[in-house]
Design a protein around this motif. Structure first.
Motif, PDB file in Angstrom:
ATOM      1  N   HIS A 165       0.880  -1.178   0.000  1.00 25.65           N
ATOM      2  CA  HIS A 165       0.000   0.000   0.000  1.00 25.65           C
ATOM      3  C   HIS A 165       0.905   1.211   0.000  1.00 25.65           C
ATOM      4  CE1 HIS A 165      -3.518   2.488   0.693  1.00 25.65           C
ATOM      5  NE2 HIS A 165      -2.816   3.146   1.601  1.00 25.65           N
ATOM      6  N   ASN A 166       0.630   2.142  -0.894  1.00 26.55           N
ATOM      7  CA  ASN A 166       1.472   3.310  -1.077  1.00 26.55           C
ATOM      8  C   ASN A 166       0.590   4.476  -1.483  1.00 26.55           C
ATOM      9  OD1 ASN A 166       4.427   3.685  -0.922  1.00 26.55           O
ATOM     10  ND2 ASN A 166       4.183   4.614  -2.933  1.00 26.55           N
ATOM     11  N   ARG A 167       1.075   5.696  -1.241  1.00 26.59           N
ATOM     12  CA  ARG A 167       0.277   6.861  -1.637  1.00 26.59           C
ATOM     13  C   ARG A 167       0.091   6.935  -3.143  1.00 26.59           C
ATOM     14  NH1 ARG A 167       3.506  11.716   0.989  1.00 26.59           N
ATOM     15  NH2 ARG A 167       5.189  10.399   0.207  1.00 26.59           N
ATOM     16  N   ARG A 168       1.130   6.559  -3.876  1.00 29.59           N
ATOM     17  CA  ARG A 168       1.069   6.614  -5.341  1.00 29.59           C
ATOM     18  C   ARG A 168       1.517   5.275  -5.916  1.00 29.59           C
ATOM     19  NH1 ARG A 168       2.986  11.519  -3.667  1.00 29.59           N
ATOM     20  NH2 ARG A 168       5.123  10.764  -3.596  1.00 29.59           N
ATOM     21  N   PRO A 169       0.993   4.886  -7.083  1.00 22.36           N
ATOM     22  CA  PRO A 169       1.451   3.637  -7.708  1.00 22.36           C
ATOM     23  C   PRO A 169       2.953   3.689  -7.972  1.00 22.36           C
ATOM     24  CG  PRO A 169      -0.516   4.478  -8.812  1.00 22.36           C
ATOM     25  CD  PRO A 169      -0.059   5.556  -7.878  1.00 22.36           C
ATOM     26  N   VAL A 170       3.597   2.551  -7.841  1.00 18.43           N
ATOM     27  CA  VAL A 170       5.042   2.450  -8.065  1.00 18.43           C
ATOM     28  C   VAL A 170       5.265   1.576  -9.288  1.00 18.43           C
ATOM     29  CG1 VAL A 170       7.250   1.697  -7.108  1.00 18.43           C
ATOM     30  CG2 VAL A 170       5.518   2.723  -5.609  1.00 18.43           C
ATOM     31  N   GLU A 171       5.973   2.117 -10.264  1.00 16.36           N
ATOM     32  CA  GLU A 171       6.209   1.387 -11.506  1.00 16.36           C
ATOM     33  C   GLU A 171       6.942   0.075 -11.218  1.00 16.36           C
ATOM     34  OE1 GLU A 171       8.309   2.078 -15.903  1.00 16.36           O
ATOM     35  OE2 GLU A 171       8.263   3.697 -14.430  1.00 16.36           O
ATOM     36  N   TRP A 210      -0.598  -3.468  -5.619  1.00 18.10           N
ATOM     37  CA  TRP A 210      -1.192  -2.507  -4.694  1.00 18.10           C
ATOM     38  C   TRP A 210      -2.487  -3.041  -4.108  1.00 18.10           C
ATOM     39  CZ3 TRP A 210      -5.696   0.202  -3.999  1.00 18.10           C
ATOM     40  CH2 TRP A 210      -5.634   1.321  -3.178  1.00 18.10           C
TER      41      TRP A 210
END
Length: 325
Positions: free
Chosen positions: A181-187, A197
């Motif tokens: 889980h992250n604030r923004r998607p990670v490539e 995610w």
């Protein structure tokens, strides 16, 4: 010869490596607090009087009150990657130069995160205390039976540099499924059935082991508290590598004591170096004194990066790792 009194005064707020500090003497008059104990807020204000800069760690709180009491302060170089001890708006208003130490501690912290996970899941600390106490009388079929790690699901809360390195090592080295889980998607970390995610509730519910790696701030204070712990499986282990305060330590202690989750491994604590007494009483908690980055090459690299920033500022150049404000 340059008059040393004309050099900007720089407070070194902790005992560091003298050989790495040596180049700073050319440009600064060093005021060194050559001890491992952090300065109290009052002592920090006193020591900073007349100082242009501060070379510090995550323990020195640079807030509006301190800045008002230290009008000459113009720069802060941290040896840590985290900078939640800085009041950024107040620093911005003063126009301070700020730096931190990202990148150089990623490998050491990631490997310690995995070590802490394995020690927690397999009950290493608990069983060692049992042996050392003289209570071990021989082998038993279910003695200190812990939670398996290989092939299980790791939830990573915060997929920054350290979180990604842990996720990669857990996936490639331990055959774990990795969710995050992250604030923004990670490539490169998608949203497949066995990876990718998840919403925070889904991450909590689907993870056999949870690794907390988010930075601390107002938005992440007690991000993991009693409601979140209640969503985790009873067999789950929680590992906190982030900062004290991201996890509600008292709520965690209560969950551990009730058997709501299986175990926890913590390298950071609210109000450290003080530790919640209820956590100290939990046999199913592995507790370490903020040592995730503690390899000698890493700690030297952290100090070197702070020194590099200070030397760059002395030359009128931007430092290599500024804190964006």
């Amino acid at each position: 010869m340059t008059d040393p009194l004309a050099k900007p005064r720089l407070l070194v707020a902790r005992r560091l490596f003298d050989d790495l500090l040596e180049p700073l003497h050319t440009h600064y008059t060093l005021i060194q607090h050559d001890a491992d104990e952090a300065l109290s807020p009052a002592a920090l204000r006193e020591q900073l009087q007349g100082c242009w800069g501060l070379l510090g760690s995550g323990s020195e709180q640079v807030d509006a009150e301190l800045l008002a009491a230290c009008p000459d302060l113009r720069a802060v170089a941290l040896i840590t990657v985290g900078y939640n001890n800085l009041a950024l708006e107040a620093c911005r208003a003063r126009g301070l130069r700020l730096s931190h130490a990202p990148g150089v501690l990623t490998e050491a912290t990631a490997e310690f995160g995995l070590a802490l996970l394995l020690a927690t899941a397999r009950r290493v600390g608990e069983s060692e205390r049992y042996l050392r106490s003289g209570r071990w009388q021989g082998w038993a079929i279910d003695q200190f039976a812990g939670a398996p790690v290989m092939g299980r699901t790791l939830g990573v809360l915060g997929l920054g540099r350290i979180g990604q390195r842990i996720a990669q090592a857990a996936r490639d080295g331990l055959g774990m499924k990795v969710l995050h889980h992250n604030r923004r998607p990670v490539e490169g970390w998608g949203s497949g059935a066995d990876s990718g995610w998840r919403s925070l509730p889904d991450l909590l519910a689907q993870s056999d082991h949870l690794m907390v790696c988010v930075p601390y701030g107002a938005g992440t204070h007690h991000l993991i508290g009693a409601p979140e712990l209640a969503q985790m499986p009873a067999h789950a282990c929680l590992i906190n590598l982030a900062r004290g305060g991201v996890v509600d330590d008292r709520a965690l202690a209560a969950a551990l004591q009730r058997g709501q989750i299986a175990a926890a491994g913590l390298d950071v604590f609210e109000g450290e170096p003080a530790v919640c007494p209820e956590l100290l009483a939990c046999e199913n908690a592995v507790l370490t004194p903020h040592i995730a980055s503690a390899t000698l090459p890493t700690r030297r690299a952290m100090v070197q990066l702070a020194v590099d920033n200070l030397l760059a500022w002395a030359r009128g150049e931007p430092g290599p790792t500024p804190i964006p404000i």
